[in-house]
Design an enzyme around this catalytic site. Structure first.
Site, PDB file in Angstrom:
ATOM      1  N   VAL A  10       0.847  -1.189   0.000  1.00 55.40           N
ATOM      2  CA  VAL A  10       0.000   0.000   0.000  1.00 55.40           C
ATOM      3  C   VAL A  10       0.885   1.242   0.000  1.00 55.40           C
ATOM      4  O   VAL A  10       1.662   1.460   0.937  1.00 55.40           O
ATOM      5  CB  VAL A  10      -0.927   0.039   1.236  1.00 55.40           C
ATOM      6  CG1 VAL A  10      -1.818   1.287   1.197  1.00 55.40           C
ATOM      7  CG2 VAL A  10      -1.778  -1.224   1.322  1.00 55.40           C
ATOM      8  N   ASP A  60       9.284   6.978  -2.478  1.00 59.45           N
ATOM      9  CA  ASP A  60       8.921   8.246  -3.103  1.00 59.45           C
ATOM     10  C   ASP A  60       8.567   7.911  -4.547  1.00 59.45           C
ATOM     11  O   ASP A  60       9.438   7.577  -5.347  1.00 59.45           O
ATOM     12  CB  ASP A  60      10.097   9.224  -3.034  1.00 59.45           C
ATOM     13  CG  ASP A  60       9.804  10.542  -3.737  1.00 59.45           C
ATOM     14  OD1 ASP A  60       8.741  10.668  -4.386  1.00 59.45           O
ATOM     15  OD2 ASP A  60      10.650  11.459  -3.649  1.00 59.45           O
ATOM     16  N   TYR A 149      -6.056  18.882 -10.944  1.00 57.73           N
ATOM     17  CA  TYR A 149      -6.129  17.559 -10.314  1.00 57.73           C
ATOM     18  C   TYR A 149      -7.001  16.630 -11.146  1.00 57.73           C
ATOM     19  O   TYR A 149      -6.642  15.470 -11.394  1.00 57.73           O
ATOM     20  CB  TYR A 149      -6.689  17.700  -8.905  1.00 57.73           C
ATOM     21  CG  TYR A 149      -6.993  16.405  -8.190  1.00 57.73           C
ATOM     22  CD1 TYR A 149      -5.973  15.648  -7.616  1.00 57.73           C
ATOM     23  CD2 TYR A 149      -8.300  15.940  -8.057  1.00 57.73           C
ATOM     24  CE1 TYR A 149      -6.251  14.466  -6.945  1.00 57.73           C
ATOM     25  CE2 TYR A 149      -8.587  14.766  -7.387  1.00 57.73           C
ATOM     26  CZ  TYR A 149      -7.555  14.034  -6.832  1.00 57.73           C
ATOM     27  OH  TYR A 149      -7.837  12.864  -6.161  1.00 57.73           O
ATOM     28  N   LYS A 153      -6.092  12.944 -12.855  1.00 48.09           N
ATOM     29  CA  LYS A 153      -6.830  11.716 -12.580  1.00 48.09           C
ATOM     30  C   LYS A 153      -7.510  11.172 -13.830  1.00 48.09           C
ATOM     31  O   LYS A 153      -7.731   9.959 -13.946  1.00 48.09           O
ATOM     32  CB  LYS A 153      -7.844  11.959 -11.460  1.00 48.09           C
ATOM     33  CG  LYS A 153      -7.204  12.145 -10.086  1.00 48.09           C
ATOM     34  CD  LYS A 153      -6.443  10.907  -9.637  1.00 48.09           C
ATOM     35  CE  LYS A 153      -5.998  10.983  -8.192  1.00 48.09           C
ATOM     36  NZ  LYS A 153      -5.322   9.749  -7.717  1.00 48.09           N
ATOM     37  N   VAL A 182     -13.288  12.553   0.334  1.00 52.05           N
ATOM     38  CA  VAL A 182     -13.013  11.728   1.506  1.00 52.05           C
ATOM     39  C   VAL A 182     -12.382  12.627   2.568  1.00 52.05           C
ATOM     40  O   VAL A 182     -11.571  13.500   2.257  1.00 52.05           O
ATOM     41  CB  VAL A 182     -12.063  10.561   1.161  1.00 52.05           C
ATOM     42  CG1 VAL A 182     -11.852   9.661   2.381  1.00 52.05           C
ATOM     43  CG2 VAL A 182     -12.619   9.750  -0.007  1.00 52.05           C
ATOM     44  N   THR A 184      -9.909  13.532   4.500  1.00 51.16           N
ATOM     45  CA  THR A 184      -8.477  13.324   4.701  1.00 51.16           C
ATOM     46  C   THR A 184      -7.776  14.682   4.682  1.00 51.16           C
ATOM     47  O   THR A 184      -8.405  15.712   4.433  1.00 51.16           O
ATOM     48  CB  THR A 184      -7.886  12.450   3.585  1.00 51.16           C
ATOM     49  OG1 THR A 184      -7.944  13.179   2.348  1.00 51.16           O
ATOM     50  CG2 THR A 184      -8.646  11.145   3.437  1.00 51.16           C
TER      51      THR A 184
END
Length: 244
Positions: A10, A60, A149, A153, A182, A184
């Site tokens: 992950v 990274d 962004y 995506k 979300v 975060t």
């Protein structure tokens, strides 16, 4: 694909969806989880969950040498979760747009592509496996306030389709994950309804085990996906009203 007994990797594991994924994978009986972070010390809380199963890895994804070192350290993976990403919350006509776009493309697209290239041979050597790439529902329709962004995506979405075709003969399943907002650090300060990381991680793992190719892990992403299937131009027009 069943998660129990499998080894997972992950990226972006020290917060948000990544951390929640590590926790959910543990609940489902993963044999080992490589928790990839930019600074290994930031994974301390994760290793405390289960020091035998959670293995911190320095990574990274903008650095090809770092990716190669991580791949060499983790030859036994069955499941790759490409979760690391960034959002500069920048519109396309903003004076900062080119700088933001280069950063987002470098991490969200080029970094994720580099991860797929480095880890796919490991999965092939083990007879197959799974790559799950975290995209975004606004990779399917542009939200102008996050225009740069969204473009990065959208590139990830196209990449998912391409590598799915290329890796299918190697028994490697490629999944696209398309969350809405979300709660975060990435969405801090953005006033909108948000799913929790735990809800999203639960839906992702359910989708993995169900064999889904497209996962819409929260109510907003499910709603927008259904709207796009019926009236994509209408959704574009609606999202166009959300200007910076």
């Amino acid at each position: 694909m069943q998660i129990q007994g499998k080894t997972a990797f992950v990226s972006g594991a020290n917060g948000g969806i990544g951390e929640a994924l590590v926790r959910e994978l543990l609940k489902r009986g993963a044999a080992k989880i490589y928790a990839a972070v930019r600074r290994v010390e930031s994974a301390k809380a994760l290793t405390q969950l289960d020091a035998e199963k959670v293995v911190p890895v320095q990574l990274d994804i903008t650095d090809e040498a770092s990716i190669a070192a991580a791949a060499a350290h983790c030859p036994d993976i069955d499941l790759l979760f490409n979760n690391a990403g960034c959002n500069r919350v920048t519109s396309l006509m903003s004076p900062e747009a080119l700088q933001a776009a280069r950063l987002e493309m470098g991490i969200n697209y080029f970094g994720t592509l580099a991860m797929c290239q480095a880890f796919a041979p490991l999965l092939k050597a083990r007879g197959g496996g799974l790559i799950a790439n975290v995209c975004s529902i606004i990779g399917l329709v542009n939200l102008p306030a996050n225009g740069t962004y969204c473009a990065s995506k959208a590139a990830v979405h196209s990449m998912i389709q391409g590598i799915r075709a290329e890796l299918s003969p190697q028994n490697i399943q490629v999944i696209g994950i398309y969350p809405g907002p979300v709660d975060t650090a990435m969405t801090a300060g953005q006033d909108m309804p948000k799913a929790t990381s735990q809800e999203v991680a639960l839906a992702i793992c359910n989708g993995v085990e169900a064999g889904d190719e497209y996962i819409f892990p929260d109510p907003m992403s499910k709603e927008v996906s259904a709207m796009l299937a019926k009236d994509p131009k209408g959704v574009e027009k609606q999202f166009a009203t959300y200007l910076p």
